[in-house]
Design a protein around this motif. Structure first.
Motif, PDB file in Angstrom:
ATOM      1  N   VAL A 194       0.966  -1.150   0.150  1.00  0.00           N
ATOM      2  CA  VAL A 194       0.042  -0.115   0.002  1.00  0.00           C
ATOM      3  C   VAL A 194       1.016   1.356  -0.131  1.00  0.00           C
ATOM      4  O   VAL A 194       0.574   2.218  -0.644  1.00  0.00           O
ATOM      5  N   ALA A 195       1.945   1.180   0.623  1.00  0.00           N
ATOM      6  CA  ALA A 195       2.789   2.497   0.885  1.00  0.00           C
ATOM      7  C   ALA A 195       3.505   2.664  -0.515  1.00  0.00           C
ATOM      8  O   ALA A 195       3.719   3.892  -0.858  1.00  0.00           O
ATOM      9  N   MET A 196       3.851   1.586  -1.140  1.00  0.00           N
ATOM     10  CA  MET A 196       4.582   1.772  -2.328  1.00  0.00           C
ATOM     11  C   MET A 196       3.606   2.202  -3.436  1.00  0.00           C
ATOM     12  O   MET A 196       4.013   3.189  -4.274  1.00  0.00           O
ATOM     13  N   LEU A 197       2.455   1.859  -3.492  1.00  0.00           N
ATOM     14  CA  LEU A 197       1.265   2.272  -4.563  1.00  0.00           C
ATOM     15  C   LEU A 197       1.204   3.731  -4.256  1.00  0.00           C
ATOM     16  O   LEU A 197       0.950   4.482  -5.175  1.00  0.00           O
ATOM     17  N   MET A 198       0.947   4.087  -3.156  1.00  0.00           N
ATOM     18  CA  MET A 198       0.424   5.379  -2.559  1.00  0.00           C
ATOM     19  C   MET A 198       1.639   6.497  -3.175  1.00  0.00           C
ATOM     20  O   MET A 198       1.174   7.575  -3.325  1.00  0.00           O
ATOM     21  N   LEU A 199       2.880   6.078  -3.054  1.00  0.00           N
ATOM     22  CA  LEU A 199       4.165   6.807  -3.514  1.00  0.00           C
ATOM     23  C   LEU A 199       4.069   6.819  -4.957  1.00  0.00           C
ATOM     24  O   LEU A 199       4.210   7.709  -5.655  1.00  0.00           O
ATOM     25  N   VAL A 200       4.029   5.470  -5.616  1.00  0.00           N
ATOM     26  CA  VAL A 200       4.576   5.444  -6.976  1.00  0.00           C
ATOM     27  C   VAL A 200       3.258   5.867  -8.109  1.00  0.00           C
ATOM     28  O   VAL A 200       3.700   6.497  -9.089  1.00  0.00           O
ATOM     29  N   TYR A 201       2.259   5.584  -7.647  1.00  0.00           N
ATOM     30  CA  TYR A 201       0.974   5.604  -8.579  1.00  0.00           C
ATOM     31  C   TYR A 201       0.773   7.204  -8.848  1.00  0.00           C
ATOM     32  O   TYR A 201       0.619   7.534 -10.007  1.00  0.00           O
ATOM     33  N   PRO A 202       0.959   8.079  -8.015  1.00  0.00           N
ATOM     34  CA  PRO A 202       0.797   9.617  -8.176  1.00  0.00           C
ATOM     35  C   PRO A 202       1.895   9.988  -8.858  1.00  0.00           C
ATOM     36  O   PRO A 202       1.579  10.994  -9.711  1.00  0.00           O
ATOM     37  N   LEU A 203       2.871   9.514  -8.521  1.00  0.00           N
ATOM     38  CA  LEU A 203       4.153  10.032  -9.455  1.00  0.00           C
ATOM     39  C   LEU A 203       4.128   9.712 -10.915  1.00  0.00           C
ATOM     40  O   LEU A 203       4.353  10.544 -11.708  1.00  0.00           O
ATOM     41  N   THR A 204       3.574   8.540 -11.132  1.00  0.00           N
ATOM     42  CA  THR A 204       3.346   8.092 -12.473  1.00  0.00           C
ATOM     43  C   THR A 204       2.352   8.648 -13.290  1.00  0.00           C
ATOM     44  O   THR A 204       2.354   9.077 -14.471  1.00  0.00           O
ATOM     45  N   ARG A 205       1.203   8.930 -12.421  1.00  0.00           N
ATOM     46  CA  ARG A 205      -0.150   9.521 -13.058  1.00  0.00           C
ATOM     47  C   ARG A 205      -0.191  11.055 -13.015  1.00  0.00           C
ATOM     48  O   ARG A 205      -1.015  11.789 -13.497  1.00  0.00           O
ATOM     49  N   GLY A 206       0.898  11.701 -12.209  1.00  0.00           N
ATOM     50  CA  GLY A 206       0.736  13.045 -11.677  1.00  0.00           C
ATOM     51  C   GLY A 206       0.446  14.047 -12.911  1.00  0.00           C
ATOM     52  O   GLY A 206      -0.335  14.887 -12.883  1.00  0.00           O
ATOM     53  N   ARG A 207       1.508  14.208 -13.579  1.00  0.00           N
ATOM     54  CA  ARG A 207       1.653  15.163 -14.784  1.00  0.00           C
ATOM     55  C   ARG A 207       0.313  14.996 -15.582  1.00  0.00           C
ATOM     56  O   ARG A 207      -0.358  16.168 -16.129  1.00  0.00           O
ATOM     57  N   GLU A 208       0.095  13.678 -16.039  1.00  0.00           N
ATOM     58  CA  GLU A 208      -1.022  13.584 -16.911  1.00  0.00           C
ATOM     59  C   GLU A 208      -2.436  14.224 -16.194  1.00  0.00           C
ATOM     60  O   GLU A 208      -3.347  14.556 -17.108  1.00  0.00           O
ATOM     61  N   LEU A 209      -2.268  14.054 -15.018  1.00  0.00           N
ATOM     62  CA  LEU A 209      -4.020  14.428 -14.369  1.00  0.00           C
ATOM     63  C   LEU A 209      -3.602  15.783 -13.666  1.00  0.00           C
ATOM     64  O   LEU A 209      -4.568  16.426 -12.979  1.00  0.00           O
ATOM     65  N   ASP A 210      -2.449  16.387 -14.001  1.00  0.00           N
ATOM     66  CA  ASP A 210      -2.323  17.935 -13.737  1.00  0.00           C
ATOM     67  C   ASP A 210      -2.073  17.936 -12.020  1.00  0.00           C
ATOM     68  O   ASP A 210      -2.739  18.786 -11.464  1.00  0.00           O
ATOM     69  N   TRP A 211      -1.380  16.923 -11.599  1.00  0.00           N
ATOM     70  CA  TRP A 211      -1.173  17.082 -10.029  1.00  0.00           C
ATOM     71  C   TRP A 211      -2.203  17.385  -9.227  1.00  0.00           C
ATOM     72  O   TRP A 211      -2.371  18.331  -8.608  1.00  0.00           O
ATOM     73  N   PRO A 212      -3.395  16.450  -8.981  1.00  0.00           N
ATOM     74  CA  PRO A 212      -4.260  16.748  -8.238  1.00  0.00           C
ATOM     75  C   PRO A 212      -4.034  16.652  -7.039  1.00  0.00           C
ATOM     76  O   PRO A 212      -3.278  16.196  -6.440  1.00  0.00           O
ATOM     77  N   LEU A 213      -4.927  17.263  -6.002  1.00  0.00           N
ATOM     78  CA  LEU A 213      -4.731  17.255  -4.581  1.00  0.00           C
ATOM     79  C   LEU A 213      -4.701  15.957  -4.101  1.00  0.00           C
ATOM     80  O   LEU A 213      -3.782  15.940  -3.147  1.00  0.00           O
ATOM     81  N   TRP A 214      -5.727  14.943  -4.533  1.00  0.00           N
ATOM     82  CA  TRP A 214      -5.428  13.564  -3.906  1.00  0.00           C
ATOM     83  C   TRP A 214      -4.245  12.913  -3.955  1.00  0.00           C
ATOM     84  O   TRP A 214      -3.405  12.318  -3.172  1.00  0.00           O
ATOM     85  N   GLY A 215      -3.086  13.456  -5.055  1.00  0.00           N
ATOM     86  CA  GLY A 215      -1.846  12.780  -5.386  1.00  0.00           C
ATOM     87  C   GLY A 215      -0.907  13.182  -4.495  1.00  0.00           C
ATOM     88  O   GLY A 215      -0.144  12.394  -3.685  1.00  0.00           O
ATOM     89  N   HIS A 216      -0.979  14.785  -4.012  1.00  0.00           N
ATOM     90  CA  HIS A 216       0.003  15.127  -2.938  1.00  0.00           C
ATOM     91  C   HIS A 216      -0.428  14.462  -1.840  1.00  0.00           C
ATOM     92  O   HIS A 216       0.340  14.159  -1.089  1.00  0.00           O
ATOM     93  N   LEU A 217      -1.695  14.343  -1.415  1.00  0.00           N
ATOM     94  CA  LEU A 217      -2.133  13.961  -0.178  1.00  0.00           C
ATOM     95  C   LEU A 217      -1.929  12.249   0.079  1.00  0.00           C
ATOM     96  O   LEU A 217      -1.365  11.584   1.073  1.00  0.00           O
ATOM     97  N   CYS A 218      -1.564  11.757  -1.017  1.00  0.00           N
ATOM     98  CA  CYS A 218      -1.689  10.305  -1.102  1.00  0.00           C
ATOM     99  C   CYS A 218      -0.037   9.909  -1.100  1.00  0.00           C
ATOM    100  O   CYS A 218       0.196   9.011  -0.026  1.00  0.00           O
TER     101      CYS A 218
END
Length: 506
Positions: free
Chosen positions: A224-248
């Motif tokens: 869970v910790a790895m997914l919470m870190l890697v998933y937002p980094l992987t999709r962040g730019r495509e989704l315009d760095w949403p707030l949930w990504g930073h919180l994740c």
């Protein structure tokens, strides 16, 4: 997978040094490691062909490339520990079998959804296979031979780093049997089948001598910790760095902290944690892990930006871009072999530090050339900085792995190897996340509609990213002061007992 009846499953001591079977076993596991390294990068070149053939959406394309990395990073620690518990040979064979089957599913995918699912399975199987590679090397070869072996391993890493794009470009361009992009996956089938057959015959089984149990809660927390870190980094730019990504990403720190606390309690309770935290009490291991993580950041930034700069900014074909990387690969392979066999025994830690500074010098030379020649830069003008960078990287990759594992007891080699690969993947993920800042932050809104505007914007972004890479490499140089200073001279003496194996000493 049933155990090899000819080999006791609890064997944890290295075979007789005269046994040539261990070199055949080394060839098998290194081939598997190379197959994984190539598979990480080979897909990028074929993305346009995949998009056309499967009518894939942009989101599907993202997952075809990112799904493998996510499944791989999330399962590495668990894969390493499973090898300690159930046998490294058994898990290696299970992993390479699953990896081969997943490659076949990728190659015969009839839709983008099937390809995404197959890539996820491929990454999960790689997470079972790859940690066993270093573990098998660690328990198969005595300490006085491991320098030579890790030199070979470093050469394989260097070759795999840039041969993936070149191989992908060739296979896609040749359009073998009218299959377009599919051979980039199907090429794994004969290699994987040979690996299974030869691995069963030549790899010696080993596992932790004391009974261990799988830490299921630890598996859940670290995944869970790895997914919470890697998933937002992987999709962040495509989704315009949403707030949930930073919180994740912020929340992943808390989950990692909970994981460490639980592992401490698990150690006190039954002595069978997922991660052996006592490893971090070893100076060589803790310092080496920190360097591995930071080094992964620099490579994550460079290789992605470099590919975009050549293919989009300069408009080069995938084949030309792949060929341009060959001098880098050859330099890495050459320096990796020399570093552990000739230089580290004499100069110790200074070799790794020289490698960091050499690589930084190559990066700065590359930045100067990119600024001087602009869009007129040629392949031949890129060769000198790439060779310098490759020599520097070669001085780091092989002896660094040796340093990290030098004090690790054999019964924890699987867990340690899983950690090494995991922090490398985390570093790459962090580097890829930083690309959005150090590269795309420079070119966004500046590309215009003309090739000259695109080249100028990408050139500026490339130069800015190289400043960051050089800065990270200087930071790695400073971190390396925490590594052991010298290597024990190789005397040819018999290896010491596992718990006293020392390759580097402070």
């Amino acid at each position: 997978m049933p155990p090899d009846p000819a080999t006791p499953p609890d064997l944890a001591t290295p075979p007789d040094p005269a046994d040539r079977r261990r070199w055949l076993a080394l060839a098998v596991v290194m081939t598997a490691a190379f197959m994984d390294l190539v598979d990480v990068t080979i897909v990028n070149i074929a993305i346009p062909s995949i998009e056309r053939d499967l009518s894939a959406t942009f989101g599907s394309i993202q997952w075809i490339t990112a799904g493998y990395a996510l499944a791989f990073a999330a399962g590495l620690i668990t894969g390493g520990r499973l090898g300690d518990i159930y046998g490294r040979k058994r898990l290696f064979l299970l992993g390479i079998t699953g990896f081969t089957l997943a490659s076949a599913l990728c190659g015969f995918a009839v839709s983008a959804e099937m390809l995404v699912a197959s890539r996820l399975l491929q990454g999960a199987m790689a997470a079972l296979m790859v940690p066993q590679v270093l573990s098998i090397i660690h328990v198969t070869f005595p300490a006085h031979e491991r320098g030579k072996v890790f030199g070979m391993f470093g050469a394989i890493v260097g070759l795999g780093a840039v041969s993936g794009p070149l191989l992908g470009a060739l296979l896609t361009q040749w359009n073998l049997f009218g299959l377009e992009w599919r051979p980039i996956f199907l090429i794994n089938l004969p290699v994987g089948i040979a690996g299974v057959i030869l691995g069963r015959k030549f790899i010696t089984e080993s596992k932790a001598p004391k009974a261990l149990r799988l830490d299921v809660v630890g598996v859940v927390l670290v995944t869970v910790a790895m997914l919470m870190l890697v998933y937002p980094l992987t999709r962040g730019r495509e989704l315009d760095w949403p707030l949930w990504g930073h919180l994740c990403m912020a929340g992943s720190v808390l989950v990692f902290a909970a994981f460490v606390a639980y592992e401490k309690a698990k150690t006190r309770k039954d002595g069978s944690p997922l991660v052996e935290l006592s490893l971090f009490k070893m100076k060589s291991f803790a310092a080496g892990i920190a360097v591995q993580l930071t080094f992964g950041v620099s490579l994550g930034i460079f290789f992605l930006v470099w590919t975009l700069y050549m293919q989009i900014g300069l408009g080069w074909t995938p084949l030309r871009a792949g060929l341009t990387g060959l001098p880098f690969s050859l330099a890495v392979s050459t320096a990796a072999g020399l570093s552990v066999q000739k230089l580290v025994p004499r100069f110790g830690r200074k070799v790794l530090q020289a490698g960091a500074l050499t690589m930084a010098a190559g990066v700065l030379l590359y930045r100067w050339e990119a600024g001087r020649y602009g869009m007129d830069i040629s392949t031949w003008q890129m060769v000198p900085p790439l060779v310098v960078m490759g020599l520097g990287m070669g001085l780091i990759v092989a002896p660094l792995t040796d340093a990290v594992l030098s004090d690790v007891p054999r019964d924890h080699s699987g867990s340690a190897s899983g950690l090494i690969n995991t922090v490398q993947q985390m570093g790459h993920a962090l580097g890829l996340g930083l690309v959005s800042v150090v590269f795309f932050g420079v070119i966004d809104g500046r590309t215009g509609k003309t090739p000259a505007a695109v080249a100028t914007a990408f050139g500026d972004g490339f130069q800015n990213a190289l400043w960051w890479v050089a800065a990270v490499l200087v930071g790695i140089f400073l971190l390396m002061f925490a590594l052991p200073k010298r290597r024990v001279p190789e005397t040819g003496a018999a290896p010491q007992p596992p718990e006293r194996d020392r390759v580097l000493v402070g």
